[in-house]
Every structure is written in C-alpha cells, then in structure tokens.
Design a protein around this motif. Sequence first.
Motif, short mmCIF file in Angstrom:
data_model
loop_
_atom_site.label_atom_id
_atom_site.label_comp_id
_atom_site.label_asym_id
_atom_site.label_seq_id
_atom_site.Cartn_x
_atom_site.Cartn_y
_atom_site.Cartn_z
N TYR A 232 -0.30 -8.87 7.77
CA TYR A 232 -0.54 -8.17 9.03
C TYR A 232 0.55 -7.16 9.38
N THR B 100 -4.42 -12.50 14.26
CA THR B 100 -4.43 -11.88 12.95
C THR B 100 -3.60 -10.61 12.92
N GLN C 114 -21.86 10.66 2.46
CA GLN C 114 -22.93 10.94 1.51
C GLN C 114 -22.97 9.89 0.40
N PRO C 115 -24.07 9.64 -0.25
CA PRO C 115 -25.39 10.17 0.07
C PRO C 115 -25.99 9.49 1.30
N GLU D 190 -29.11 6.16 1.52
CA GLU D 190 -29.25 5.53 0.21
C GLU D 190 -29.68 4.08 0.37
N GLN E 185 -22.37 3.42 3.20
CA GLN E 185 -22.09 4.64 3.96
C GLN E 185 -23.19 4.93 4.99
N ARG F 205 1.75 -1.65 7.43
CA ARG F 205 0.78 -0.64 7.82
C ARG F 205 0.29 0.05 6.55
N ARG G 113 -13.93 -3.91 3.68
CA ARG G 113 -12.87 -4.86 3.35
C ARG G 113 -12.08 -5.31 4.56
N GLN G 114 -12.12 -4.51 5.62
CA GLN G 114 -11.29 -4.83 6.79
C GLN G 114 -11.93 -5.92 7.64
N LEU H 22 -12.45 6.03 7.34
CA LEU H 22 -11.93 5.03 6.40
C LEU H 22 -12.73 5.00 5.11
N GLU I 62 -2.00 1.93 18.17
CA GLU I 62 -3.21 1.12 18.08
C GLU I 62 -3.30 0.03 19.14
N ASP J 243 -16.15 1.56 1.69
CA ASP J 243 -15.54 0.42 1.00
C ASP J 243 -14.35 -0.14 1.77
N VAL J 244 -13.57 0.74 2.39
CA VAL J 244 -12.42 0.25 3.16
C VAL J 244 -12.90 -0.46 4.43
N ARG K 61 1.11 5.16 15.86
CA ARG K 61 1.36 3.74 16.13
C ARG K 61 0.97 3.35 17.54
N ARG L 81 -27.88 5.02 -9.76
CA ARG L 81 -28.05 3.58 -9.86
C ARG L 81 -28.17 3.15 -11.33
N HIS M 37 -23.40 10.47 -7.39
CA HIS M 37 -23.88 9.47 -6.43
C HIS M 37 -24.32 10.14 -5.13
N ARG M 38 -23.52 11.13 -4.68
CA ARG M 38 -23.87 11.83 -3.45
C ARG M 38 -25.13 12.66 -3.60
N LYS N 134 -5.18 2.54 13.91
CA LYS N 134 -3.92 2.67 13.17
C LYS N 134 -3.80 4.02 12.50
N ARG N 135 -4.94 4.64 12.22
CA ARG N 135 -4.92 5.92 11.53
C ARG N 135 -4.48 7.07 12.44
N GLU O 135 -17.78 13.90 3.08
CA GLU O 135 -18.19 13.36 1.78
C GLU O 135 -18.34 11.85 1.81
N PRO P 212 -28.64 9.71 -5.60
CA PRO P 212 -28.34 8.27 -5.57
C PRO P 212 -29.23 7.45 -6.50
#
Lengths: 391, 371
Positions: A116, B110, B172-173, B176, B37, A119, B247-248, B240, B269, B243-244, B267, A352, A344-345, B257-258, B169, A348
């Motif tokens: 945590y 957390t 995209q796509p 889907e 996405q 950053r 995961r968060q 983000l 947040e 995929d990010v 900083r 696959r 992919h963009r 935070k960004r 970007e 799609p």
Amino acid sequence: MFSAVALVLLTGCWNRRELNELAIAAALGIDKSESGLKLSVQVINPGEIADRKGAGKQPPVVTFEAEGRTFMEALHRLTTEMPRRIYLAHLRMVIIGEEMARSGIGKALDALSRYYEVRTDYYVVVARGQTAAHILETLTSLEKIPANSMNTSLDISEKAWAATGKTTLNDLISGIHNIGRSAVMSGITLDGNPADGPEMNRFQSTKPPVILRYSGIGAMKGDKLAGWLSETESKGFRFAKGNLTNTGLVVPCPAGGYADVELVRMNSKVKGKVAGGSPAGSVTIRVEGMLTEVSCDIDVMKRKTISRLEREIEDEIEEAVHAAVRRSQDDLRSDVIGFGEAIHRANPKAWRNLKRNWPQAFRKMKVDVNVDMKIRRIGTVNEPAAKKTEE
Amino acid sequence: MEQAAISVRQFAILVFLYTVGTTILIIPSGLAAEAKQDAWIASLLGLAFNVAVVFLYRLIARSFRNMTFAQYYDNVYGKWIGKLMTLAFVFFSFVGSTTVLFYLGNFINTQVMPETPIQAINILFAAIVVMGLRLGLETLARTGEILFPWIVLLFLILIGCLLPQIDAEKLQPVLEADPASLIKGAVSLTGTSALPYLALFMLYPVQVSDPKKADRAMLEGTVAGGLFVVLITFLSIAVLGADVSERQMFPSYSLAKRINVGNFFARVEILIAAIWFITVYFKTVFYFYGCVTGIAHLFRLRDYRPLVLPLGMLVVVYSLVVYPDVVYAAEFDRTVWIPYIVVVGLAIPAVTWIVGIIRKRLQTPDVNGQP
C-alpha cells in the motif's frame, strides 16, 4: 468514559510514522542472488540534504543491501542493519539488474504493486551489463540525490535524445500481460570503475571518474528481458511510438559534411490490419523541425536544398523504424511497437484467432513505414558559416 | 412517525449520494474484469437498468403514498405475513449497512492505515452514523444538501486534472465485449446502486414533502449518480487502461493517485477520497434507517431513536462477521449478493405490488372491508 475518549483521540495515531523514524528510500535495486533476490536501497541521508552548516561531510545518500527469498523478506531483513524503517512512498527509481531482468521480473514486481505504501510514479530501468547495486552506489553531481538525478535525466533525455524511454510499473505490468504490445525499459549503465562510484572524494575533480549514463532500450518478452535495441533501433522505436520533442537529427549533406535538424513537433500512428488472413502493419510519422546546424556548404535559402534535406531525414527515420521493427521481429521476437494491439483495435474478430500464435505471426508480418518531414524554420541566420565565398 | 421531513431537492441529493456510495469504489474493477475496455459501455447499460428499476419502484410506490413500506406489507399481506416480510426487509437493510460499513473500513485499512484495527475505524464511522440518525431525517437531509457541492467540486477537480491523461487508444476496440458480459457487468452495477433503493422505501414517498415531485427527484438522483459512476468508469479505462483497472482493488483511488499538475498539485488522492467517505456515509445511514424503522414498526414503537445506538453496536460487530476478510467479500459479491438483491430488491416488491393490486380488485365491492 476515559477509554471512549481515548479511543476517539488515539485512532489517528495508530498508524503514525514519525518523520525522524523513517528512512526515505529514493531508489530500489533488485538483483538476482542465490537465495532469491538481493535488494539494495538508496536511502536519503536527511542531515546532508538540508542546506545548513556542516552538511557536505557525509554523502547525501546511503545504500543498504539485504537478500531474501522474496522482495518483502529482503525489505524486512534490511531493518537488521539500519536504525530506521524504510519508507517507500517517495520512491523515484527502481533499478533491476540485467541478470534479474533476463530471468524474469514478474515475481519481484508484485510486491511493488501490492504494497500500500508504494506509489506508481517512479520509473523502472535495467542496469545494463551491471548489477543494480553498483548503479545505486554511484554518486552524482549537480543533483545531490542520485535517484533524483536518474529520474530527471530520464525525463529529459526521453524527449531530447529519443533513444531512451521512461517506463512506469503500470506500463510494465500491462506489457507483461499483453502479447500484442510488449513492455520496454531503458538501460542504465556506468562509465568508469564501479569501485569509484561511492567515493565522495571524486567530487574534488570537475570530471567525475564514474558517471551514470542511459544506454539503449531493452525489449521485454513477457516478464523477461529479451535483448537490447541499438541506439538507432531505439530511436526508430521511439519515433514509432511518438511524443518526441527537441530531438536532434543529423543528416549528411550532398557534398560532404552534415546538417542538424531539431524536431519541434511530431506525431505518429501505428496501425494494424488483417488482409487475406495475414497481418500487416503500418507506421505513419509526421515530423516538423527546424534547422539548428549546417556544417557544410549548401544554400539553405533555396527551397530545393531544403526539400532534399527533408527527404534525407525522412529516409533516416524510416530506416531507423524499419531497423527497430526488423530487430524486434527477427532477433527479439517481441512486439514492442504494439502492432498486435493495433490489430486488436482495428479488427477485434481477427485478433481473437491471431493472438493464439501471435509471436509466430508477428515475425512474418509486413510493416510499412511512411514518414513526412517538413522543415519550417532555418534558424536565425541564413548563410552557413562554412560557406565558401566565390571571389 | 414524523411526516414530510425532507424536501424534494434534498431527496434528489440523497438518492444521488446513495447511488454513488460504494458503487464508485468497487464497481469499476468488476466492470473492467467483465467487459475490459468496454466497461464504460457496461456502466451506461447499468445506468439504463437503474432507470428501469426506478420506474418500477415509482409504480410500486404509488400504491403506498402515505405509508412506509412496512405498513404496506401489513396492508397487502395482513398482520402476520406482513410482519414476516418486514423482518426479511429488516434483515436486508441490516446486512446492507454492515457490508457498506465493512467496505469503508476495508478501504481505509488497505490504502491508508493498514495497521489501525478495522474495528477502530468502523466504530468511529458507525458513531457518526448513529449520531446522524438520532438527530433525525431532517438533519441528515440538510447535511446531504450542504456536502453535495463539495462532492461536485472534488469530482470536477478529479476529472479536470485527469482529462489530459486520457488516451483514446485504451478505449479501442469499442464494443468488443460480447453482450452477455456487458449485461453481467450492468447487472452488478444495478445490484450495488439501484436495487438497494429498496431501503429508501421507508422514507419514500411518505417522508418527502411533495410525493408527486419525489418521483421525478428519484429519477434525477439516479441519473446524476449513474452518470457519476459512468464517468469514473470511463476515466478508469481511458487513463489507467482496462488491464490495470481490472487488477486494482480500488481503481477510482488509483485514478486519484494519477493526479499530477506540474509536479505541484499532486498526491491529493486522500482529499478526493472525501467523495467516497461522504457518499458511503449516506449509504450506510439509509440502509440503517431502513433497518431501525423496520424494527420500530415490528414492535410498534412510536420512535425509532432508542433502537439506533444498540443496533449501531450490532452493525459494527456484524460488519466484521458478514465479511471476515477481503477475499470473502469479493467472493460473496460475485456469487451471493446479485441473486440475493434481485430477489429482495426486485422480485419481492414486484410480487407484493401485484398481490396488492389483486387484493384491491377483490375488495373494491366491499367498501368497508379491511383485511
């Protein structure tokens, strides 16, 4: 009653961290070791950073090292050799030893994204041909804290030199999971004898015997370092990815000598498509620049000369991008420019099927590069200093 | 019971806060896991579902303009079955308040203060919930009105600072994701935002000054809150990446935070996190309000206030029993919560409404016939 009041008043301090109990880590180094990994930390020496009398006798940072089977074990083991608890929120750099990078970094990075306190605004680089520990031990001039020096140097050289690039933890982790666009990391190396790096005395000289230098871009394949792009290839890669400013480009003049053009604006577009079942990619780059140096005998006031220079630069960039593509296809086998993601963009459905054996399909893929270059200004003088007078 | 405690405007704000609370903290991650996405499209679809739920609720609420939901149960099912149904409703609001309280404690535990026992955080937070409810609906409604502009301000700061970081970007796509995963994501959104409106039935429409306009206010609050969530989801994906975000644990916090304007305004947040604290507060309060007023009804108490403190203690204890740990919470939300909330928040009210209509039809000839 008392306990109720105490409960309310004290909860805020439960997790307190007094400033003078913390060791602020500016950079972390991760190297491979027999037991798992070796962690080195560059900790700021607070007494030396403040501007006051007596500062300057000790180095501004101190490094500590510990080994562990996991990242966290090593981090906790560090407490056995330092009086303060390591505080990671101000981390500027994470340096990964090349050996570690080649054997996979996924495991070491998990803690950095899970813990945590950390950053995600620091950069990750690879110690090229070096251990991360050596890099961290090296002191820098101009900027007292080496981690800050590395951080800003990467910021600036990314734009002005083009053959480096910054990578954050999130970039890296999405690259690990995404076969359509592998991650990259800049390499950092040191010139000189690593043993001289930690010496304070060397600052008695105006020419430090050891310096840190960024060198090339390393391509990842999954979480492993696949290899290094050469300087030209690195530039080609960064041109394909766009967002360069102030980069200089050297072009040969027709009658010998060179001219230098500085990039002012650029934008690039990576596209992918599937034609007749096989993938194809294209990179379109538009560049605007200004003349900054003419060390040869040409008449820059003629439109024809300028367009010849423009063609020359277009060829140069095109060649660099092609070199980067070829290298990533043949040797590294890692789609660093992100053609997979572009497909992919764009399509799609085809992706696959394609993504199942993308590494193979990528190798055979044809890539077109189109560069359009315009020189808009020629600087503050019109005639080159090297121009021969005809009398 | 007190009547017409809150104005139409205040009610709209309360619905907004109730929609946003916890949803914005936990939903973007789940949506990104389902629809990648296209998560923001799923959230738009969820907003449409929310509106549909609100229309249904309005229809149902028309049958009990001047009573609470619990009284309506008595009316439809008679004394004994009605009480049983109210008991189920009380259970639902109790579970709701404990889960929401857990989420707040877990978030702080957390991201901010991992060594502070979650009990300490939950006790403190529950203390202000109890305080608010003892002061009454009117005070709470006004508090909402006062805090609302701050939430909007913080939200605008968040959006304004992140606009330059949007990367088209990453979106995209478009489209889907297959429809099934879009709908799955949308249902999870509705399950955490609109279906829990059920708890609001204890104050809507009876406690709102103008019941007719309250319908409109509810819709406004839902749409505004929904758009808020859609925008946060959109930003998570566009800044983000899918995929990010996936995961968060708390993508919206990572978004905050960004924020970095010229290495100076950064900083912040934890200031932005005030959005979550305030909205989660109102969500807890109104779940809990449903719970205490339901019990007050069961035991025919004239005032719910004496129940607030003891039940508040229970909520703190049970917030750590419903979800003993984070993984359990995630699993529970994935597998149990959605079917549960669909039954409790959608099926039961709809059935009650239909039964109510049928009984009314059967009774119309007999003018004095009271079941």
